[in-house]
Design a protein around this motif. Structure first.
Motif, PDB file in Angstrom:
ATOM      1  N   ILE A  70       0.853  -1.177   0.000  1.00 53.86           N
ATOM      2  CA  ILE A  70       0.000   0.000   0.000  1.00 53.86           C
ATOM      3  C   ILE A  70       0.896   1.237   0.000  1.00 53.86           C
ATOM      4  O   ILE A  70       2.056   1.168   0.420  1.00 53.86           O
ATOM      5  N   PRO A  71       0.414   2.379  -0.466  1.00 59.06           N
ATOM      6  CA  PRO A  71       1.222   3.603  -0.382  1.00 59.06           C
ATOM      7  C   PRO A  71       1.545   3.909   1.080  1.00 59.06           C
ATOM      8  O   PRO A  71       0.670   3.835   1.949  1.00 59.06           O
ATOM      9  N   SER A  72       2.783   4.238   1.365  1.00 58.82           N
ATOM     10  CA  SER A  72       3.191   4.486   2.750  1.00 58.82           C
ATOM     11  C   SER A  72       2.380   5.603   3.391  1.00 58.82           C
ATOM     12  O   SER A  72       2.117   5.586   4.597  1.00 58.82           O
ATOM     13  N   ARG A  73       1.965   6.564   2.599  1.00 60.42           N
ATOM     14  CA  ARG A  73       1.200   7.687   3.126  1.00 60.42           C
ATOM     15  C   ARG A  73      -0.198   7.274   3.577  1.00 60.42           C
ATOM     16  O   ARG A  73      -0.891   8.038   4.252  1.00 60.42           O
ATOM     17  N   CYS A  74      -0.622   6.048   3.214  1.00 58.83           N
ATOM     18  CA  CYS A  74      -1.972   5.587   3.538  1.00 58.83           C
ATOM     19  C   CYS A  74      -2.002   4.623   4.724  1.00 58.83           C
ATOM     20  O   CYS A  74      -3.034   3.988   4.983  1.00 58.83           O
ATOM     21  N   PHE A  75      -0.902   4.511   5.444  1.00 54.91           N
ATOM     22  CA  PHE A  75      -0.856   3.598   6.590  1.00 54.91           C
ATOM     23  C   PHE A  75      -1.994   3.875   7.575  1.00 54.91           C
ATOM     24  O   PHE A  75      -2.716   2.970   7.993  1.00 54.91           O
ATOM     25  N   SER A  76      -2.167   5.131   7.962  1.00 59.53           N
ATOM     26  CA  SER A  76      -3.194   5.477   8.952  1.00 59.53           C
ATOM     27  C   SER A  76      -4.594   5.193   8.422  1.00 59.53           C
ATOM     28  O   SER A  76      -5.469   4.729   9.160  1.00 59.53           O
ATOM     29  N   TYR A  77      -4.790   5.464   7.137  1.00 64.87           N
ATOM     30  CA  TYR A  77      -6.098   5.202   6.531  1.00 64.87           C
ATOM     31  C   TYR A  77      -6.458   3.717   6.631  1.00 64.87           C
ATOM     32  O   TYR A  77      -7.561   3.352   7.057  1.00 64.87           O
ATOM     33  N   PHE A  78      -5.526   2.838   6.239  1.00 67.93           N
ATOM     34  CA  PHE A  78      -5.838   1.412   6.227  1.00 67.93           C
ATOM     35  C   PHE A  78      -5.867   0.826   7.637  1.00 67.93           C
ATOM     36  O   PHE A  78      -6.608  -0.126   7.897  1.00 67.93           O
ATOM     37  N   LYS A  79      -5.096   1.384   8.536  1.00 68.13           N
ATOM     38  CA  LYS A  79      -5.198   0.964   9.935  1.00 68.13           C
ATOM     39  C   LYS A  79      -6.599   1.266  10.456  1.00 68.13           C
ATOM     40  O   LYS A  79      -7.236   0.420  11.107  1.00 68.13           O
ATOM     41  N   TYR A  80      -7.085   2.454  10.167  1.00 70.72           N
ATOM     42  CA  TYR A  80      -8.428   2.849  10.597  1.00 70.72           C
ATOM     43  C   TYR A  80      -9.482   1.951   9.955  1.00 70.72           C
ATOM     44  O   TYR A  80     -10.423   1.500  10.612  1.00 70.72           O
ATOM     45  N   TYR A  81      -9.323   1.687   8.654  1.00 67.41           N
ATOM     46  CA  TYR A  81     -10.306   0.865   7.934  1.00 67.41           C
ATOM     47  C   TYR A  81     -10.358  -0.558   8.489  1.00 67.41           C
ATOM     48  O   TYR A  81     -11.438  -1.095   8.753  1.00 67.41           O
ATOM     49  N   MET A  82      -9.199  -1.174   8.673  1.00 69.28           N
ATOM     50  CA  MET A  82      -9.162  -2.579   9.070  1.00 69.28           C
ATOM     51  C   MET A  82      -9.537  -2.791  10.535  1.00 69.28           C
ATOM     52  O   MET A  82     -10.065  -3.847  10.892  1.00 69.28           O
ATOM     53  N   THR A  83      -9.259  -1.833  11.392  1.00 69.28           N
ATOM     54  CA  THR A  83      -9.520  -2.018  12.824  1.00 69.28           C
ATOM     55  C   THR A  83     -10.815  -1.354  13.282  1.00 69.28           C
ATOM     56  O   THR A  83     -11.249  -1.569  14.414  1.00 69.28           O
ATOM     57  N   GLY A  84     -11.423  -0.564  12.413  1.00 69.99           N
ATOM     58  CA  GLY A  84     -12.683   0.081  12.758  1.00 69.99           C
ATOM     59  C   GLY A  84     -13.875  -0.767  12.350  1.00 69.99           C
ATOM     60  O   GLY A  84     -13.757  -1.953  12.042  1.00 69.99           O
TER      61      GLY A  84
END
Length: 264
Positions: A70-84
């Motif tokens: 994934i794009p490194s800049r999207c780490f927080s986005y995908f963390k939020y998506y997968m754990t929310g």
């Protein structure tokens, strides 16, 4: 400040039909080339959240082609998506559509009505592993992955477990078709059982002769064997396009979300 993630859209794709062992299979959508794609990481004027949501959609709909991280800049986005709550909700919607379709199938008393499931991010979630490995921002490490599989601790995806049990009650024969290796059969079977899955008709893993074969080809060949044995594959559930496309495809295929990795 990053905007909140946009609603993800996932395709529920009619990719072909299987009627009997003599049927010809010609998928509606062709699998793209496995050329590695370079994703433009320039800043989006509407913020990181908008860019990452758009990248997410492109990956899920296969418009991004083959990608490794994934794009490194999207780490927080995908963390939020997968754990929310969003990921669980998206999986539940796919399961509900799957069950709606299954309820329309005219079951035959010959016991040859079948449904195929992939394992990883389809029946089981490896989120505990990916939480320690950057939610897809790290390059895949096979040794670390094998250690995780050996633990047999991946939990069930709740909506997939409900779907699995409902399909069994309806009389479908369940085949579990995975890209895991035959040497992982014991750990895989143990994990499935501990997560609540039982009563599958067959658990199909890669053998020594399957090493190096693209997932699309490997899974198509295994489905073809089932069709030649007289099974009617009504439904197929997977998180990768390579789980669903190719030949000997199901009458209806259902794509679960997985923005953490791509398997051609």
């Amino acid at each position: 400040m990053a905007s909140r993630p946009l609603t993800s859209v996932f395709l529920i794709l009619l990719v072909g039909s299987v009627t009997d062992s003599s049927a010809a299979f010609d998928p509606i959508i062709r699998f793209p080339t496995t050329r590695t794609m370079t994703v433009d990481s320039r800043s989006n004027s509407d913020g990181e959240g908008l860019y990452c949501a758009s990248w997410h959609l492109a990956a899920e709909t296969n418009n991004a082609g083959a990608w490794t991280q994934i794009p490194s800049r999207c780490f927080s986005y995908f963390k939020y998506y997968m754990t929310g709550k969003r990921y669980d909700s998206d999986c539940e919607v796919v399961a509900n559509f799957s069950l709606s379709f299954a309820s329309t199938v005219q079951m035959d008393p010959d016991g040859k009505d079948a449904w195929i499931f992939d394992i990883d991010e389809a029946l089981l979630t490896n989120l505990p592993y990916y939480m320690d490995h950057g939610f897809g921002s790290e390059v895949f490490n096979e040794s670390c992955w094998d250690e995780w599989v050996a633990l047999a601790k991946a939990p069930a995806i709740p909506s997939s477990l409900n779907l699995y049990n409902a399909l069994k009650q309806m009389g479908f024969k369940i085949f579990v078709l995975t890209g895991r290796g035959e040497h992982q059969r014991q750990d895989t079977s143990k994990n499935l059982e501990l997560a609540g899955y039982a009563g599958w008709e067959g658990l199909i893993l890669r053998g020594a002769s399957d090493v190096g074969i693209p997932a699309t080809v490997y899974k198509s060949e295994r489905r073809s064997v089932l069709v030649n044995e007289g099974y009617r594959i009504h439904g197929s559930t997977g998180d990768q396009w390579s789980d669903l496309l190719g030949f000997a495809v199901a009458k209806r295929s259902f794509k679960l979300p997985n923005p953490m990795y791509y398997i051609p």
